[in-house]
Design a protein around this motif. Structure first.
Motif, short mmCIF file in Angstrom:
data_model
loop_
_atom_site.label_atom_id
_atom_site.label_comp_id
_atom_site.label_asym_id
_atom_site.label_seq_id
_atom_site.Cartn_x
_atom_site.Cartn_y
_atom_site.Cartn_z
N TRP A 171 0.77 -1.21 0.10
CA TRP A 171 -0.14 0.09 0.11
C TRP A 171 0.96 1.31 -0.04
CZ3 TRP A 171 -4.38 -1.33 -1.89
CH2 TRP A 171 -5.00 -2.44 -1.43
N PRO A 221 -0.86 3.25 -3.09
CA PRO A 221 -1.87 3.94 -2.00
C PRO A 221 -3.32 3.57 -2.46
CG PRO A 221 -0.20 5.21 -2.44
CD PRO A 221 -0.10 4.45 -3.32
N ALA A 222 -4.08 2.90 -1.73
CA ALA A 222 -5.73 2.66 -1.92
C ALA A 222 -6.12 2.00 -0.55
CB ALA A 222 -5.99 1.96 -3.19
N GLN A 223 -5.42 1.44 0.14
CA GLN A 223 -6.19 0.63 1.18
C GLN A 223 -7.25 1.51 1.99
OE1 GLN A 223 -4.20 -0.85 4.60
NE2 GLN A 223 -5.24 -2.83 4.29
N SER A 224 -8.34 0.78 2.39
CA SER A 224 -9.40 1.46 3.16
C SER A 224 -9.74 0.58 4.40
CB SER A 224 -10.44 2.04 2.36
OG SER A 224 -11.07 0.89 1.53
N GLY A 225 -10.83 1.02 4.90
CA GLY A 225 -11.36 0.17 6.01
C GLY A 225 -12.30 -0.82 5.43
N LYS A 268 -7.66 1.70 12.13
CA LYS A 268 -7.71 2.49 10.95
C LYS A 268 -6.70 1.47 10.08
CE LYS A 268 -3.67 5.25 11.99
NZ LYS A 268 -2.94 6.71 11.71
N PRO A 269 -6.80 1.55 8.74
CA PRO A 269 -6.02 0.89 7.58
C PRO A 269 -4.63 1.22 8.26
CG PRO A 269 -7.94 1.90 6.39
CD PRO A 269 -7.83 2.54 8.01
N GLY A 290 -14.57 -4.63 2.20
CA GLY A 290 -14.64 -3.35 2.20
C GLY A 290 -14.85 -2.61 0.79
N ASN A 291 -15.20 -3.35 0.03
CA ASN A 291 -15.56 -2.74 -1.42
C ASN A 291 -17.31 -3.02 -1.56
OD1 ASN A 291 -13.16 -2.32 -2.21
ND2 ASN A 291 -12.96 -4.45 -2.91
N THR A 300 -22.13 -4.76 -0.47
CA THR A 300 -21.14 -4.03 0.35
C THR A 300 -20.53 -5.23 1.10
OG1 THR A 300 -21.90 -1.80 0.33
CG2 THR A 300 -20.04 -2.21 1.91
N SER A 327 -18.98 -6.06 4.09
CA SER A 327 -18.53 -5.36 5.26
C SER A 327 -18.10 -6.52 6.41
CB SER A 327 -19.79 -4.73 5.71
OG SER A 327 -21.04 -5.69 6.00
#
Length: 402
Positions: free
Chosen positions: A65, A69-73, A82-83, A339-340, A350, A352
């Motif tokens: 990442w 860079p792109a990682q999210s919760g 947090k990620p 997460g997507n 989603t 989750s």
């Protein structure tokens, strides 16, 4: 050496009882030994000055990442809130191992801001393979940072450390001393992507054809690191991918291939074959490097036990993912990853996270939860899963992993 649980025979069930005895020993270590270690001062000694890690997403602390860079919760939700560059809800085995050795979390080599390499570096990146990725061998989606690239990064790192120490330029406070390379622990947790990336396309027998190259490459890397000064190497074997929710949901198999725990027998047997090959290769490497400690770390037995008997170890769900979409036995849908969100059949779906990842072995169908990683690390530090035996408690004053 820890027992293996790949057989459904009566001998296999005797081994399950044996691992429970070992697990109780781990509990004793947590309740009795580790609190005593907690009373030791922060200046407690360890023969290791650093950890240098090579791997894939199972031990990547942010390298991928940092590069993309792109990682999210919800990644990182349990520990970091947090990620944090990890393919998990929290800490990985390498994180817990660093904590036990009283080191900070390993900074990714590819991270340009905020890195501290005084106690080692992490060259692992998500989706990495042992073998060089190419169109004739691997499907798309594999990281460019293969083990050979990670080794080259390590070589460059050593050159830079030596350069800073041999010039009049101020030595960075974030770099180790040049003698660190002979006093470090070198860890490997890589090979899963070599095994899984082509399974759907060419099947188990097709994959088996190039697995000897995988073990040979790992051995060759150890020999090169030995030439750089490395003397202690931990090589983690492969976990039972036949129990991972994502692979059960995606890989072709018949219901008759599922064992009583819901794991795919044929794929797990293939992993066991690879692990045996890796063990034999490391035995030969050990003979070639008599002054080195080349340790085979059997996390497969621990993970298989967790998948089969999660409730015996404080968990609830084995072959079901915490973070996913679809519910059901596996809670995994390959169309929408953790997460997507994506439109499926006219509706937004989603993937989750569950509210209680501490009850799961699998985080997202492919990777382990922090809870599972902690149990695996405790088993490793107990010493029962080293081949040959390795006196880690004699070498370092370990601190408890919280």
């Amino acid at each position: 050496m820890g027992p293996s649980f790949s057989s459904e025979t009566s001998a296999g069930f005797r081994r399950i009882k044996a691992v429970l005895v070992i697990y109780k020993a781990v509990v004793v270590a947590v309740v009795v030994v580790l609190p005593m270690l907690a009373s030791l001062s922060e200046s407690s000694k360890c023969e290791f000055s650093a950890i240098f890690n090579f791997g894939d997403s199972n031990s990547d602390t942010g390298g991928f990442w940092a590069a993309f860079p792109a990682q999210s919760g919800p990644f990182g939700m349990t520990y970091f809130k947090k990620p944090a560059g990890r393919a998990s809800d929290g800490r990985l085995i390498i994180d817990f191992l660093a904590q036990a050795l009283r080191f900070p979390f390993l900074s990714p080599y590819l991270q340009s801001i905020g890195s501290d390499f005084r106690h080692g570096a992490n060259f692992a990146t998500l989706a990495s393979t042992v073998l060089l990725p190419n169109t004739s061998l691997f499907v798309t989606g594999i990281s460019p940072f293969s083990l050979a690239i990670q080794l080259n990064q390590m070589k460059e790192f050593k050159v830079r450390v030596n350069e800073f120490s041999s010039t009049d330029a101020p030595v960075s406070v974030h770099l180790p001393s040049p003698d660190v390379f002979g006093k470090s622990l070198y860890t490997f947790y890589i090979g899963q992507n070599d095994f899984t990336s082509n399974l759907a396309a060419i099947g188990i027998e097709g994959v088996k054809q190039y697995l000897p190259q995988v073990t040979s490459q790992i051995a060759g890397t150890i020999q090169e690191l030995y030439g750089l000064g490395g003397r202690t190497f931990f090589v983690l074997n492969l976990a039972p991918i036949g129990c991972y929710p994502a692979f059960i949901a995606e890989l072709p198999h018949n219901s008759s291939d599922l064992d009583m725990y819901g794991c795919m027998v044929s794929y797990n047997n293939a992993v066991s074959d690879y692990n045996n090959m890796l063990r034999d290769t490391l035995r030969q490497t050990r003979k070639a490097l008599p002054n080195a400690s080349v340790v085979y770390v059997d996390i497969h037995s621990v993970m298989l036990e967790l998948f089969r008997h999660p409730t015996l170890h404080g968990l609830m769900y084995g072959t079901k993912a915490c973070c996913g979409y679809g519910g059901g036995a596996y809670n995994f849908n390959p169309k929408v990853y953790c997460g997507n969100s994506k439109e499926i059949n006219g509706s937004i779906a989603t993937a989750s996270a569950c509210d209680d990842p501490q009850n799961y072995v699998s985080w997202d169908g492919i990777h382990a939860t922090e809870a599972a990683n902690k149990l695996v690390t405790l088993a490793i530090l107990n010493g029962s899963y080293f081949e040959p035996p390795f006196p880690i408690y004699e070498i370092c004053d370990l601190q408890p992993i919280g």
